[in-house]
Design a protein around this motif. Structure first.
Motif, PDB file in Angstrom:
ATOM      1  N   ASP A 129       0.769  -1.394  -0.069  1.00  0.00           N
ATOM      2  CA  ASP A 129      -0.014  -0.060   0.031  1.00  0.00           C
ATOM      3  C   ASP A 129       0.945   1.154   0.051  1.00  0.00           C
ATOM      4  O   ASP A 129       1.328   1.840   0.941  1.00  0.00           O
ATOM      5  N   THR A 130       1.248   1.576  -1.043  1.00  0.00           N
ATOM      6  CA  THR A 130       2.078   2.786  -1.123  1.00  0.00           C
ATOM      7  C   THR A 130       1.473   3.982  -0.815  1.00  0.00           C
ATOM      8  O   THR A 130       2.512   4.686  -0.003  1.00  0.00           O
ATOM      9  N   ALA A 131       0.470   4.323  -0.908  1.00  0.00           N
ATOM     10  CA  ALA A 131      -0.046   5.517  -0.243  1.00  0.00           C
ATOM     11  C   ALA A 131      -0.076   5.538   1.216  1.00  0.00           C
ATOM     12  O   ALA A 131       0.442   6.556   1.871  1.00  0.00           O
ATOM     13  N   GLY A 132      -0.496   4.406   1.786  1.00  0.00           N
ATOM     14  CA  GLY A 132      -0.472   4.544   3.200  1.00  0.00           C
ATOM     15  C   GLY A 132       0.795   4.365   3.574  1.00  0.00           C
ATOM     16  O   GLY A 132       0.912   4.970   4.930  1.00  0.00           O
ATOM     17  N   LEU A 133       1.771   3.432   3.222  1.00  0.00           N
ATOM     18  CA  LEU A 133       2.964   3.470   3.790  1.00  0.00           C
ATOM     19  C   LEU A 133       3.760   4.746   3.743  1.00  0.00           C
ATOM     20  O   LEU A 133       4.518   5.121   4.698  1.00  0.00           O
ATOM     21  N   ARG A 134       3.747   5.478   2.462  1.00  0.00           N
ATOM     22  CA  ARG A 134       4.464   6.573   2.504  1.00  0.00           C
ATOM     23  C   ARG A 134       3.830   7.651   3.428  1.00  0.00           C
ATOM     24  O   ARG A 134       4.804   8.530   4.204  1.00  0.00           O
ATOM     25  N   LYS A 135       2.781   7.884   3.462  1.00  0.00           N
ATOM     26  CA  LYS A 135       2.265   8.953   4.485  1.00  0.00           C
ATOM     27  C   LYS A 135       2.575   8.558   5.705  1.00  0.00           C
ATOM     28  O   LYS A 135       2.861   9.466   6.561  1.00  0.00           O
ATOM     29  N   ALA A 136       2.564   7.382   6.436  1.00  0.00           N
ATOM     30  CA  ALA A 136       2.997   6.841   7.599  1.00  0.00           C
ATOM     31  C   ALA A 136       4.408   7.233   7.892  1.00  0.00           C
ATOM     32  O   ALA A 136       4.657   7.947   8.929  1.00  0.00           O
ATOM     33  N   ALA A 137       5.208   6.929   6.892  1.00  0.00           N
ATOM     34  CA  ALA A 137       6.659   7.154   6.985  1.00  0.00           C
ATOM     35  C   ALA A 137       7.070   8.714   7.281  1.00  0.00           C
ATOM     36  O   ALA A 137       7.894   8.975   7.867  1.00  0.00           O
ATOM     37  N   ASP A 138       6.280   9.347   6.361  1.00  0.00           N
ATOM     38  CA  ASP A 138       6.356  10.920   6.422  1.00  0.00           C
ATOM     39  C   ASP A 138       5.949  11.210   7.756  1.00  0.00           C
ATOM     40  O   ASP A 138       6.565  12.262   8.618  1.00  0.00           O
ATOM     41  N   GLY A 139       4.740  10.752   8.260  1.00  0.00           N
ATOM     42  CA  GLY A 139       4.328  11.306   9.660  1.00  0.00           C
ATOM     43  C   GLY A 139       5.314  10.773  11.023  1.00  0.00           C
ATOM     44  O   GLY A 139       5.404  11.561  11.863  1.00  0.00           O
ATOM     45  N   TRP A 140       5.967   9.829  10.853  1.00  0.00           N
ATOM     46  CA  TRP A 140       6.876   9.414  11.721  1.00  0.00           C
ATOM     47  C   TRP A 140       8.206   9.976  11.642  1.00  0.00           C
ATOM     48  O   TRP A 140       8.960   9.862  12.599  1.00  0.00           O
ATOM     49  N   GLY A 141       8.475  10.591  10.373  1.00  0.00           N
ATOM     50  CA  GLY A 141       9.704  11.056  10.428  1.00  0.00           C
ATOM     51  C   GLY A 141      10.985   9.915   9.801  1.00  0.00           C
ATOM     52  O   GLY A 141      12.219  10.497  10.630  1.00  0.00           O
ATOM     53  N   VAL A 142      10.620   8.942   9.256  1.00  0.00           N
ATOM     54  CA  VAL A 142      11.584   8.079   9.036  1.00  0.00           C
ATOM     55  C   VAL A 142      11.542   7.755   7.459  1.00  0.00           C
ATOM     56  O   VAL A 142      10.645   8.097   6.834  1.00  0.00           O
ATOM     57  N   GLY A 143      12.700   7.433   6.837  1.00  0.00           N
ATOM     58  CA  GLY A 143      12.929   7.078   5.496  1.00  0.00           C
ATOM     59  C   GLY A 143      12.184   5.959   5.137  1.00  0.00           C
ATOM     60  O   GLY A 143      12.286   4.813   5.955  1.00  0.00           O
ATOM     61  N   LEU A 144      11.883   5.724   3.993  1.00  0.00           N
ATOM     62  CA  LEU A 144      11.122   4.657   3.431  1.00  0.00           C
ATOM     63  C   LEU A 144      11.944   4.318   1.967  1.00  0.00           C
ATOM     64  O   LEU A 144      12.063   4.876   1.278  1.00  0.00           O
ATOM     65  N   VAL A 145      12.530   3.000   2.372  1.00  0.00           N
ATOM     66  CA  VAL A 145      13.237   2.359   1.050  1.00  0.00           C
ATOM     67  C   VAL A 145      12.197   1.592   0.673  1.00  0.00           C
ATOM     68  O   VAL A 145      11.755   0.636   1.226  1.00  0.00           O
ATOM     69  N   GLU A 146      11.917   1.566  -0.821  1.00  0.00           N
ATOM     70  CA  GLU A 146      11.070   0.432  -1.342  1.00  0.00           C
ATOM     71  C   GLU A 146      11.833  -0.485  -2.185  1.00  0.00           C
ATOM     72  O   GLU A 146      12.667  -0.155  -2.959  1.00  0.00           O
ATOM     73  N   ASP A 147      11.696  -1.837  -1.694  1.00  0.00           N
ATOM     74  CA  ASP A 147      12.341  -2.851  -2.186  1.00  0.00           C
ATOM     75  C   ASP A 147      11.623  -3.392  -3.310  1.00  0.00           C
ATOM     76  O   ASP A 147      10.658  -4.167  -3.005  1.00  0.00           O
ATOM     77  N   ALA A 148      11.826  -2.963  -4.542  1.00  0.00           N
ATOM     78  CA  ALA A 148      10.943  -3.259  -5.549  1.00  0.00           C
ATOM     79  C   ALA A 148      11.617  -4.335  -6.405  1.00  0.00           C
ATOM     80  O   ALA A 148      11.568  -4.293  -7.599  1.00  0.00           O
ATOM     81  N   ALA A 149      12.435  -5.205  -5.738  1.00  0.00           N
ATOM     82  CA  ALA A 149      13.379  -6.262  -6.415  1.00  0.00           C
ATOM     83  C   ALA A 149      12.391  -6.792  -7.551  1.00  0.00           C
ATOM     84  O   ALA A 149      12.820  -7.151  -8.584  1.00  0.00           O
ATOM     85  N   CYS A 150      11.217  -7.393  -6.880  1.00  0.00           N
ATOM     86  CA  CYS A 150      10.465  -8.251  -7.835  1.00  0.00           C
ATOM     87  C   CYS A 150       9.222  -7.302  -8.661  1.00  0.00           C
ATOM     88  O   CYS A 150       8.395  -7.873  -9.254  1.00  0.00           O
ATOM     89  N   ALA A 151       9.092  -6.100  -8.630  1.00  0.00           N
ATOM     90  CA  ALA A 151       8.043  -5.193  -9.036  1.00  0.00           C
ATOM     91  C   ALA A 151       8.044  -4.552 -10.128  1.00  0.00           C
ATOM     92  O   ALA A 151       7.139  -3.604 -10.702  1.00  0.00           O
ATOM     93  N   ALA A 152       8.895  -4.879 -11.084  1.00  0.00           N
ATOM     94  CA  ALA A 152       9.039  -4.107 -12.570  1.00  0.00           C
ATOM     95  C   ALA A 152       7.620  -4.577 -13.259  1.00  0.00           C
ATOM     96  O   ALA A 152       7.453  -5.622 -13.269  1.00  0.00           O
TER      97      ALA A 152
END
Length: 371
Positions: A129-152
């Motif tokens: 859930d990109t929208a949910g996790l990105r918003k939460a990470a911004d609110g927490w003040g932490v970096g979000l690295v997206e491991d998209a190894a399999c996601a092309a």
């Protein structure tokens, strides 16, 4: 997974060899541009693997000793290993049963004051859930690295899985939809960050080897920080450019095969196949099925029967916290992770898979279920 490689890739690699430019050069630069455009990112930085991409992402975020990084245990072990490369501590979070992905709730359950970043995986190509996790990470003040190894080729909220990511890491290993043999990519929208990543992958040089050789005047390079040799070759990039052109067709083919699996498996009690989440579409890099207690046999018994009849199925996604390399850690309870890694298996899904192959595989699974 059988990579779809043909004469075009062979010719592209041969042309790179004949050009005399076989190390990182113009083909790498073009592959970076084209891949970034495909996944909706401003910049691409090609590297030697997704593992090195994850490492560089954490370096760019200045994660180090004393920091914690929340990761899923349900992932290839490289996800957790990258955290240890920078001297930080991986903290394992549980995942959603349907998608195999971290959620805002599972991350929040293990997050502490020392949490500096989260590595969230689009597991097996199923987008989180990109929208949910990105918003939460911004609110927490932490970096979000997206491991998209399999996601092309996967999508979330109508966009490519990597579109809008602060930083994402990709793999071109032969088990992925598109391959360069080995190889990876970091994508991001920040031009300054991309410039630093290009230095970090090439020993910290302030000018690339390609630019140095292209200059009509002598260039005296400087080494700005301790860095790495994480470069991709032009031979790999030449193959990658051809593969990138195949991506839409590969996704369409895999989704069609997955749809047929869903039809064939629909009446088997106790067997739950992976599906698209409500907010996106998976590329079906992996097609896994979860065996519930009502199914006729255990996962390991099913794997043994399939193997005995010539079907190369695989166990479900590994759980890093159960491996000897992480025996020194004592994570909190991870019931969904342990269920998925114990009770799921990955069925063959590749471009050479025929309807008869699928019928044969599902026939065995139906026999084992007792139906």
């Amino acid at each position: 997974m059988i990579p779809q490689l043909g004469e075009e890739e062979a010719q592209a690699a041969a042309e790179a060899v004949r050009s005399g430019w076989v190390a990182q050069g113009p083909r790498v630069a073009r592959f970076e541009q084209d891949f970034a455009a495909t996944v909706g990112a401003g910049h691409g930085v090609a590297v030697s693997s997704c593992t090195t991409a994850l490492h560089l992402a954490l370096v760019l975020l200045d994660v180090g000793p004393g920091d914690e990084v929340v990761v899923p245990s349900l992932s290839f072990i490289a996800t957790a290993n990258a955290v240890r490369y920078v001297g930080a501590t991986p903290v394992f979070a549980d995942v959603d049963l349907d998608t195999g992905n971290l959620t805002v709730e599972t991350i929040d359950a293990v997050r502490t004051a020392r949490t500096r970043a989260v590595i969230a995986v689009h597991q097996g190509g199923v987008p989180f859930d990109t929208a949910g996790l990105r918003k939460a990470a911004d609110g927490w003040g932490v970096g979000l690295v997206e491991d998209a190894a399999c996601a092309a080729g996967s999508t979330a909220y109508g966009q490519p899985a990597g579109a809008g990511a602060a930083i994402a890491a990709w793999s071109f290993h032969p088990r992925k939809l598109i391959t360069t043999g080995e190889g990876g990519m970091v994508t991001l929208d920040d031009a300054e960050g991309a410039a630093r990543l290009r230095r970090l992958r090439e020993h910290g040089m302030n000018v690339s080897a390609a630019d140095r050789h292209a200059s009509a005047q002598p260039v005296l390079e400087a080494y700005l920080e301790t860095a790495y040799n994480y470069r991709m070759t032009d031979i790999q990039a030449a193959v990658g450019l051809v593969q990138l052109g195949r991506l839409p067709g590969l996704v369409a083919q895999r989704r069609a095969l997955a749809a047929r699996y869903h039809e064939l498996l629909a009446d088997i009690d106790g067997l739950v196949p992976v599906r698209d989440p409500a907010y996106g579409q998976t590329n079906y890099q992996s097609f896994w099925v979860l065996l519930n207690p009502s199914y006729g046999v255990s996962r390991d018994e099913a794997l043994a029967e399939l193997a005995g009849r010539g079907v190369s199925a695989r166990r479900g996604i590994m759980a890093a916290h159960l491996e000897p390399a992480y025996a020194d850690m004592t994570p909190g309870p991870l019931p969904v992770t342990e269920r998925l890694t114990r009770d799921s298996l990955i069925l063959p899904l590749h471009h050479a898979l025929s309807a008869d192959d699928q019928d044969f595989i599902v026939g065995i699974l139906r026999e084992l279920s007792g139906r």
